[in-house]
Write an enzyme that holds these catalytic residues in place. Structure first.
Site, PDB file in Angstrom:
ATOM      1  N   HIS A 168      -5.585   1.658   0.973  1.00  0.00           N
ATOM      2  CA  HIS A 168      -4.424   1.173   0.231  1.00  0.00           C
ATOM      3  C   HIS A 168      -3.123   1.473   0.984  1.00  0.00           C
ATOM      4  CE1 HIS A 168      -6.890   1.581  -3.713  1.00  0.00           C
ATOM      5  NE2 HIS A 168      -6.668   0.305  -3.498  1.00  0.00           N
ATOM      6  N   CYS A 268      -2.836   8.182  -7.402  1.00  0.00           N
ATOM      7  CA  CYS A 268      -3.764   7.230  -8.031  1.00  0.00           C
ATOM      8  C   CYS A 268      -4.281   7.682  -9.393  1.00  0.00           C
ATOM      9  CB  CYS A 268      -4.923   6.910  -7.101  1.00  0.00           C
ATOM     10  SG  CYS A 268      -5.899   8.325  -6.690  1.00  0.00           S
TER      11      CYS A 268
HETATM   12  C1  CIR Z   1     -11.819   2.899  -4.933  1.00  0.00           C
HETATM   13  O1  CIR Z   1     -12.376   2.770  -3.837  1.00  0.00           O
HETATM   14  O2  CIR Z   1     -11.347   1.941  -5.530  1.00  0.00           O
HETATM   15  C2  CIR Z   1     -11.742   4.263  -5.554  1.00  0.00           C
HETATM   16  N1  CIR Z   1     -12.906   5.015  -5.223  1.00  0.00           N
HETATM   17  C3  CIR Z   1     -10.512   5.006  -5.084  1.00  0.00           C
HETATM   18  C4  CIR Z   1      -9.247   4.372  -5.561  1.00  0.00           C
HETATM   19  C5  CIR Z   1      -8.054   5.183  -5.222  1.00  0.00           C
HETATM   20  N2  CIR Z   1      -6.898   4.527  -5.685  1.00  0.00           N
HETATM   21  C6  CIR Z   1      -5.687   4.729  -5.196  1.00  0.00           C
HETATM   22  O3  CIR Z   1      -5.499   5.489  -4.266  1.00  0.00           O
HETATM   23  N3  CIR Z   1      -4.700   4.040  -5.731  1.00  0.00           N
END
Ligand code: CIR
Length: 273
Positions: A168, A268
């Site tokens: 991201h 997140c």
């Molecule tokens: C994913 O791969 O979507 C989740 N395991 C981690 C998401 C983390 N989100 C973020 O940093 N905004």
């Protein structure tokens, strides 16, 4: 101020991740403790914390940042890039409906079914909405944000992240306040910084952090208090010098090792409104 957080489900061990955890699997008890510590700090700084129960059917549901974009009184419910995560949004949409300041909620896939976007690719600084294209966020997703929020603030689409392998946009950048950003001091960070400067001129001061993980801080109290990741001494030196010593920011370190194994960062696990 409001914050939305969501508990870890027991299925968290089956999250989507790019990290090879075979030799060091996620320790659920520790992951829960780390998440609880994070929520406790948020509760000390945010008056209204909405705690959404975990959803066992969605291992990644604690990563609430990805599910919605809030600018002022308007919300977009995202159509997430990872198909397995798309239904996480309903619990968060219900939580957002409880917040009096929010007047309008629209769903991205009803505006454009081709659009995908994760909140981890969107940085709202209070002055600009910066949207990074990634393997999760496509041009159509970014276009929905341009259409929806351009009357509230300038929306800029950052393209250079696509040539790097960061999950991201906010894996390499985060904000201290509305004119100070932290950014990873490597090639992707440099390109993203150049792109942001091409849109915003000298508006932002950039603080370069040597490692990627700690470039994602969580800023509260208008940038007077931050949480940063424990275990990165080189970056810690910069954070202490630039934020604590030079700018008088109160800093708190948290270890989120088990969430890092799920590709999680600090921002997140909450939506701040
Ligand atoms: C994913 O791969 O979507 C989740 N395991 C981690 C998401 C983390 N989100 C973020 O940093 N905004």
């Amino acid at each position: 101020m409001y914050a939305i957080v969501r508990d870890l489900p027991s299925s968290f061990v089956n999250c989507v991740t790019s990290v090879d955890n075979n030799n060091d699997p996620i320790n659920m008890d520790l992951a829960r403790k780390q998440h609880d510590d994070y929520v406790d700090v948020i509760k000390q700084h945010v008056k209204h914390v909405i705690h959404v129960p975990a959803d066992e059917a969605h291992p990644d549901c604690c990563f609430v940042e990805d599910t919605a974009i809030v600018v002022g009184d308007r919300v977009i419910i995202n159509h997430l890039g990872a198909e397995s995560r798309r239904k996480e949004v309903s619990g968060i949409e219900n939580a957002l409906k409880e917040i009096p300041v929010i007047k309008s909620i629209v769903r991205m896939h009803e505006i454009d079914p081709k659009a995908t976007l994760d909140g981890g690719d969107v940085l709202y600084t209070g002055k600009h909405l910066l949207v990074g294209l990634s393997h999760r966020t496509n041009q159509s997703g970014a276009d929905v944000l341009v259409k929806t929020f351009s009357d509230k603030c300038p929306v800029h689409v950052i393209k250079s992240l696509l040539t790097h392998d960061s999950l991201h946009f906010k894996c390499i950048i985060s904000m201290l306040n509305d004119n100070t950003l932290l950014i990873t001091d490597h090639e992707a960070g440099q390109q993203v910084m150049d792109e942001i400067k091409s849109f915003t001129g000298d508006h932002y001061t950039f603080i370069k952090v040597p490692e990627q993980v700690p470039s994602n801080i969580l800023s509260l109290d208008g940038g007077n208090f931050i949480i940063y990741q424990k275990g990165f001494p080189e970056s810690e030196k910069v954070i202490i010098e630039e934020l604590k010593n030079k700018r008088g920011v109160e800093v708190k370190t948290l270890c989120m090792s088990e969430l890092i194994k799920a590709d999680g960062a600090l921002t997140c696990c909450s939506i701040l409104i």
